[in-house]
Design a protein around this motif. Structure first.
Motif: not given
Length: 417
Positions: A23, A27-28, A149, A152, A417
């Protein structure tokens, strides 16, 4: 021998640390959680400390971990329906037509490319797997898009316009429908080869009947029940009913020969409009699931990857070909579909880059393929890395494209998230 408690503790600690690091670099969190499984697997932890890995992750103990990972998958799939974005649908014309055409072009081209590459790679990547199930599966896995994803990524990229976000998210919904229909067809097709067509037909009709029962009997009853204020205030009853029907639905589809994830999606649509359920779920079950169960599912996906195959040149070759083929098919197909619908070149390209994002849905499909035996361990590892690459590459590619051609208006879509 270590108990499952030690395994879970290690996985949760690694998942938390690596998820936070992912994060931090934009990135996820899923990237870090899958990486935790890769690091704790036999190819890294097992090489650095073979004795310790043999004690902690011995083969029989992974069955206990799989149960917890499956529960994490069930809880995560139940939330997917709440990520469907309708709030910006009125901002663009022909909202249903444009995403449908984009999905048709993007999925069709990627599916064909995936099947073609699978045909050529069969002897090298999956020599012991049946030909047609493997080919169909590769085309399916390469053509999906990860809706959670994607949400996000859009939330973190401030330059994405409302139109681009709405079209991409709506197209991802159609892609999800294609993915689940494809999974059901794949399971039925594979089962037909191993049993008899009559049995498969009965199971398929039973699945359709169960869907009808869920949507036209259970869902109206649930809606009628929760019209009462007393029922709306009883949050515990809401959760118990939702969880129980979710598990029962998963068990029914599993017994019919289909994957449990299909049953969870059916249950999710039955309960998605219950007043207050989403808020209650996120504060209770969902909050704990994202800390405990869901990281176990992602890490377990990484644990099953063997890096032994990546010491071979042909593995890297096919990994590159699948990655490039998937990227080309999704971006070019989506771009062509967008341009046919009258989108500007900039928006069509942005939607194409977004639609290349893979993640949860592909992980579920990969798990199903490995479980059914239509995917070899080598192919599983290749597709998992392809999925991770697509997630990692999407934000920088979109930022680079925005610098070249400029960005749109800011947009925020509610996501995870």
């Amino acid at each position: 021998m270590a108990s499952w408690m030690v395994q879970v503790s290690l996985i949760l600690i690694f998942s938390l640390v690596l998820g936070r690091l992912a994060e931090k670099v934009g990135q996820s969190r899923m990237i870090g959680e899958i990486s935790a499984g890769l690091l704790l697997g036999g190819s890294v932890f097992g090489v650095l400390w073979p004795q310790g890995h043999a004690v902690v992750f011995f083969t029989d103990s992974l069955e206990d971990l799989k149960v917890l990972a499956d529960l994490g998958l069930v809880l995560l799939m139940f939330e997917v329906v709440w990520h469907t974005p309708f709030m910006h649908a009125e901002k663009i014309r022909h909202t249903r037509l444009i995403p449908f055409v984009i999905t048709l072009f993007g999925v069709s081209l990627t599916f064909l490319i995936g099947c073609l590459i699978a045909t050529i790679s069969k002897e090298s990547v999956a020599p012991d797997i049946a030909f047609w199930p493997y080919v169909f599966f590769c085309g399916l896995a390469l053509s999906v898009t990860a809706l959670p994803v994607l949400i996000r990524i859009i939330n973190h990229l401030r330059h994405i316009s409302v139109s681009t976000a709405s079209i991409a998210l709506s197209s991802a919904i159609y892609t999800d429908v294609f993915a689940w229909v494809g999974v059901a067809f794949l399971v039925a097709f594979y089962t037909a080869e191993k049993t008899n067509i009559v049995g498969v037909l009965i199971n398929t009709l039973s699945l359709i009947a169960f869907c009808g029962f869920s949507f036209y009997v259970i869902r109206p009853l649930i809606s009628l029940l929760y019209r009462e204020r007393a029922a709306q205030r009883n949050k515990s009853m809401q959760l118990v009913f939702a969880i129980c029907y979710c598990l029962v639905s998963a068990e029914v589809t599993s017994k019919l020969g289909f994957h449990q994830a299909i049953g969870v999606v059916i249950a999710a649509y039955v309960f998605c409009k219950v007043p207050g359920l989403e808020h209650t779920w996120r504060r209770t079950v969902g909050s704990f699931a994202h800390v405990f169960f869901i990281p176990l599912f992602f890490a377990y996906s990484g644990l099953r990857v063997s890096f032994d195959y990546f010491s071979q040149f042909d593995t890297w070759l096919w990994l590159s070909i699948f990655a490039v083929g998937g990227f080309f098919g999704k971006v070019v197909g989506t771009y062509l579909g967008g341009r046919i619908c009258g989108l500007s070149p900039t928006i069509a390209m942005e939607v194409g880059l977004l639609m290349n994002t893979k993640g949860l849905v592909e992980l579920v499909i990969l798990s199903i393929g490995l479980q059914l035996g239509v995917l070899s361990e080598k192919a599983y590892g290749i597709f998992l890395i392809v999925a991770l690459l697509s997630i990692v590459m999407t934000p920088p590619l979109l930022k680079f494209f925005a610098k070249l051609y400029g960005g749109g208006a800011d947009v925020q879509i509610k996501g995870i998230k």
